[in-house]
Enzyme design. Structure first.
Site, PDB file in Angstrom:
ATOM      1  CE  LYS A  34      -0.200   0.580   5.020  1.00  0.00           C
ATOM      2  NZ  LYS A  34      -1.758  -0.114   6.333  1.00  0.00           N
ATOM      3  CE1 TYR A 252      13.877  31.562   3.989  1.00  0.00           C
ATOM      4  CE2 TYR A 252      14.385  28.854   3.537  1.00  0.00           C
ATOM      5  CZ  TYR A 252      13.451  30.337   3.555  1.00  0.00           C
ATOM      6  OH  TYR A 252      13.616  30.553   2.582  1.00  0.00           O
TER       7      TYR A 252
END
Length: 355
Positions: A34, A252
């Site tokens: 899956k 950042y």
């Protein structure tokens, strides 16, 4: 020249891990593919396993149809069953096995146009309290399904909530509830996910369901000599090198400041590629096979690593983000998540398949 981010999938390792699951579990084992085989590529992984497996398991009918249309003819189980009654037509058309998790779904079978007997895996809620028929209602559900005359085979299944915790009493309790629920009924059983295949022999019924262990993910604290073997190497390269003096901010938010003159490698990988933004400074990477660390914040397309004390590091040097030599579970722990999520989130990388 293309961006140098790659996810190299080692199919021989995938097969090794499946055979290990078979050996540990005994009996039959479904390979769970899956979520695009946990980010590893469902069609390629299923094709590599097709000659070995007892069957596959997926989450949605779209995933199952993708495999069928790619030529996969082994049994395929829908772990969540159907979402709308009309999907029973597709379940028959594509010759799928299906889970059933509620009494209302029995009505769907009773009234549907069924032209071919179904293989149904009844999910029993033994304590996970997510999907499943109450353990006390299993005998009734079993009888009602047989009474429809539309059933070829019934498998009783359950799912464990804490199979990865070797000292937990939850798994023995769930095994006991499940065993009592199916007692005296002629059904095959499936209890074991990856964690219980590895660590709970008492849960080894007729069918195992091997998921993250196929890909070398850590589903239990148990460590074996031949597992976990990672199937994916997630790698990039240094695309720039900066020389910063002591006391300089990086990235950042200026959350990191150099405490000495520092060579910084800029790496072509960021959170848009699936690398977790949440990792702190100090999260390990391998640069030219040498252990180093991330410094500063991970940004959308890039991250930065410490090149001090790394021999031969320069533009073009390989950076291993996880894989052989650096378990994804170690990176996941730094991010406060699990390796399952890291695998499933990989994107924008060139996928390379090696046998």
């Amino acid at each position: 020249m293309s961006r140098p981010l790659t996810a190299t999938i080692h199919l021989s390792t995938l097969r090794h891990n499946y055979l290990l699951a078979k050996r540990l579990h005994g009996g039959r084992v479904l390979a769970v593919v899956k979520a695009n085989a946990y980010g590893h590529g469902a069609v390629r992984c299923a094709s590599a396993l097709a000659s070995l497996v007892d069957g596959f398991a997926v989450a949605t009918i779209e995933e199952a149809i993708q495999l069928r249309e790619a030529g996969i003819d082994r049994p395929i189980l829908l772990l969540e069953g159907w979402f709308e009654p009309c999907e029973l037509v597709l379940i028959q058309q594509y010759d799928l096995w299906t889970a059933l998790h509620s009494m209302a779904q029995i009505v769907d079978i009773e009234v549907a146009n069924i032209h071919k007997p179904l293989t149904v895996w009844i999910k029993v809620d033994s304590g996970m309290h997510r999907l499943g028929i109450n353990a006390g209602d299993f005998a009734l559900a079993h009888a009602r399904l047989l009474a429809t005359g539309r059933i070829d085979k019934i498998v009783a299944m359950t799912h464990f909530s804490r199979a990865d915790e070797l000292d937990s009493q939850c798994t023995p309790q769930q095994i006991d509830r499940f065993t009592k629920a199916v007692a005296g009924l002629n059904v095959e059983t499936s209890l074991s996910n990856s964690g219980s295949i590895l660590a709970w022999p008492a849960a080894h019924g007729d069918w195992g369901r091997a998921g993250v262990m196929l890909y070398g993910g850590t589903s239990t604290d148990r460590v074996l000599p031949d597992w976990p073997l990672p199937v994916m190497n997630f790698d990039s390269k240094i695309i720039a090198v900066r020389e910063l003096a002591a006391g300089e901010p990086l990235g950042y938010g200026a959350r990191f400041h150099t405490d000495r003159p520092t060579r910084v490698g800029v790496v072509a990988c960021g959170y848009a590629d699936g690398y977790p933004r949440a990792v702190p400074t100090g999260t390990p990477v391998l640069v030219n096979g040498q252990r180093s660390r991330i410094i500063g914040r991970v940004s959308m397309d890039m991250l930065t690593v410490d090149l001090n004390d790394i021999t031969g590091a320069d533009v073009g040097s390989t950076v291993r983000l996880w894989g052989e030599g650096l378990p994804a579970s170690e990176v996941a722990a730094a991010a406060g998540t699990i390796d399952y999520e890291l695998f499933c989130n990989v994107k924008r990388a060139h996928q390379i398949y090696e046998d």
